[in-house]
Scaffold this active site. Structure first.
Site, short mmCIF file in Angstrom:
data_model
loop_
_atom_site.label_atom_id
_atom_site.label_comp_id
_atom_site.label_asym_id
_atom_site.label_seq_id
_atom_site.Cartn_x
_atom_site.Cartn_y
_atom_site.Cartn_z
N LYS A 67 2.25 -35.62 -94.80
CA LYS A 67 1.15 -36.52 -95.10
C LYS A 67 1.76 -37.88 -95.35
O LYS A 67 2.41 -38.08 -96.37
CB LYS A 67 0.43 -36.05 -96.37
CG LYS A 67 -0.80 -35.20 -96.11
CD LYS A 67 -1.51 -34.83 -97.39
CE LYS A 67 -2.92 -35.34 -97.45
NZ LYS A 67 -3.77 -34.99 -96.31
N GLY A 68 1.63 -38.76 -94.40
CA GLY A 68 2.24 -40.09 -94.55
C GLY A 68 1.24 -41.05 -95.16
O GLY A 68 0.09 -40.70 -95.42
N GLU A 78 0.11 -43.61 -93.68
CA GLU A 78 -0.79 -44.08 -92.65
C GLU A 78 -1.38 -42.95 -91.81
O GLU A 78 -2.51 -43.05 -91.32
CB GLU A 78 0.00 -45.03 -91.74
CG GLU A 78 -0.82 -46.07 -91.07
CD GLU A 78 -0.19 -46.53 -89.76
OE1 GLU A 78 -0.93 -47.09 -88.96
OE2 GLU A 78 1.01 -46.31 -89.55
N ALA A 79 -0.59 -41.89 -91.66
CA ALA A 79 -1.01 -40.83 -90.74
C ALA A 79 -0.65 -39.45 -91.29
O ALA A 79 0.25 -39.33 -92.12
CB ALA A 79 -0.32 -41.03 -89.40
N ASP A 80 -1.38 -38.45 -90.82
CA ASP A 80 -1.00 -37.06 -91.10
C ASP A 80 -0.35 -36.51 -89.83
O ASP A 80 -0.82 -36.80 -88.72
CB ASP A 80 -2.23 -36.22 -91.45
CG ASP A 80 -2.77 -36.57 -92.83
OD1 ASP A 80 -2.00 -37.12 -93.65
OD2 ASP A 80 -3.96 -36.30 -93.08
N ASP A 94 9.29 -51.22 -87.81
CA ASP A 94 9.35 -50.30 -88.96
C ASP A 94 10.66 -49.51 -88.92
O ASP A 94 10.66 -48.28 -88.87
CB ASP A 94 8.14 -49.36 -88.93
CG ASP A 94 7.94 -48.60 -90.25
OD1 ASP A 94 8.58 -48.96 -91.26
OD2 ASP A 94 7.16 -47.62 -90.25
N1 LIG Z 1 7.71 -36.20 -82.22
C1 LIG Z 1 8.19 -35.76 -83.39
N2 LIG Z 1 9.03 -34.69 -83.42
C2 LIG Z 1 9.51 -34.24 -84.59
N3 LIG Z 1 9.23 -34.76 -85.79
C3 LIG Z 1 8.39 -35.81 -85.84
C4 LIG Z 1 7.83 -36.37 -84.64
N4 LIG Z 1 7.02 -37.40 -84.99
C5 LIG Z 1 7.09 -37.48 -86.33
N5 LIG Z 1 7.91 -36.55 -86.85
C6 LIG Z 1 8.22 -36.33 -88.29
O1 LIG Z 1 7.16 -36.83 -89.08
C7 LIG Z 1 7.60 -37.94 -89.88
C8 LIG Z 1 6.51 -39.00 -89.94
O2 LIG Z 1 6.18 -39.43 -88.63
P1 LIG Z 1 5.98 -40.98 -88.28
O3 LIG Z 1 5.53 -41.08 -86.87
O4 LIG Z 1 7.23 -41.70 -88.64
O5 LIG Z 1 4.77 -41.38 -89.22
P2 LIG Z 1 4.64 -42.32 -90.51
O6 LIG Z 1 3.85 -43.48 -90.00
O7 LIG Z 1 3.94 -41.50 -91.53
O8 LIG Z 1 6.03 -42.74 -90.95
C9 LIG Z 1 8.90 -38.42 -89.22
O9 LIG Z 1 9.74 -39.07 -90.13
C10 LIG Z 1 9.47 -37.12 -88.69
O10 LIG Z 1 10.11 -36.40 -89.74
MG LIG Z 2 7.79 -43.14 -90.00
#
Ligand SMILES: Nc1ncnc2c1ncn2[C@@H]1O[C@H](COP(=O)(O)OP(=O)(O)O)[C@@H](O)[C@H]1O
Ligand SMILES: [Mg+2]
Length: 206
Positions: free
Chosen positions: A6-7, A9-11, A117
């Site tokens: 759960k980020g 900005e996004a889940d 970012d």
């Molecule tokens: N394509 C992917 N494959 C594996 N893990 C992923 C992938 N995309 C995101 N993650 C995992 O989810 C976390 C958050 O994703 P991210 O796109 O960075 O969103 P946020 O905007 O919440 O930072 C990443 O740090 C990674 O651990």
């Molecule tokens: Mg990220």
């Protein structure tokens, strides 16, 4: 569907599509924003992220494949990269990989892309390859000032999240970056980073 993270900005969910493991990234509604502005921002970032994930592949940056984009749900279905975010690796490994990260960032900048970012959670080590993710705040830019902002952010992240290894990783990062962008551009950008730091809005970190 399994909730992975759960980020802010996004889940992020781990799920399956035609027997492949995929990641579903859904940008969440922010109630503190005006709702039409919020929906515009979420759509914009979803479009930007999916376009950039594909575009940068053409310069040789490893990124997850994008399978689907749903603008109504502001979601992206992408390939799951099996591995570990650089943030969670042992310190000696982070020091070593900083050079590769510098090369990746140099390649983005050389091709006119600012990531926007640059944190160590947005690089995933999978086998021996470092993947770059999270392009929602990226933009096409050849402005040295924008590139300097990218470097300033990763420097700050190294200083705060990886303080003990900051000096070694920053040195390796810069060497990797320089090997791609060349000495002249490297000097220009590092000078701008010092300038950003001396403006005082940011403290100088080393
Ligand atoms: N394509 C992917 N494959 C594996 N893990 C992923 C992938 N995309 C995101 N993650 C995992 O989810 C976390 C958050 O994703 P991210 O796109 O960075 O969103 P946020 O905007 O919440 O930072 C990443 O740090 C990674 O651990
Ligand atoms: Mg990220």
């Amino acid at each position: 569907m399994k909730l992975l993270k759960k980020g802010a900005e996004a889940d992020l969910y781990q799920t399956k599509w035609q027997n492949s493991k995929v990641i579903l990234k859904i940008r969440k509604i922010k109630t503190y924003r005006n709702s039409s502005l919020d929906s515009k921002i979420r759509k914009q970032r979803t479009i930007k992220e999916s376009q950039m994930l594909s575009l940068v592949k053409s310069f040789g940056i490893p990124t997850p494949l994008v399978y689907f984009v749903n603008l109504d749900k502001t979601s992206i279905t992408m390939q799951e990269i099996p591995g570990t975010p650089v943030h969670d690796l042992p310190e000696s490994k982070i020091i070593e990989l900083s050079k590769d990260i510098g090369k990746l960032v140099g390649t983005l900048h050389k091709n006119g892309v600012m990531h926007g970012d640059l944190t160590t959670s947005n690089f995933i080590l999978s086998k021996n390859t470092v993947y770059v993710i999270d392009f929602g705040l990226s933009q096409t830019s050849i402005k040295p000032e924008d590139h300097a902002v990218d470097l300033r952010l990763i420097k700050e992240i190294l200083n705060s999240a990886h303080a003990k290894i900051m000096l070694l990783s920053w040195k390796n990062f810069l060497n990797g970056y320089k090997s791609v962008v060349g000495h002249a551009y490297y000097s220009k950008i590092t000078k701008l980073v010092s300038e950003i730091e001396s403006r005082g809005r940011y403290a100088q970190v080393v």
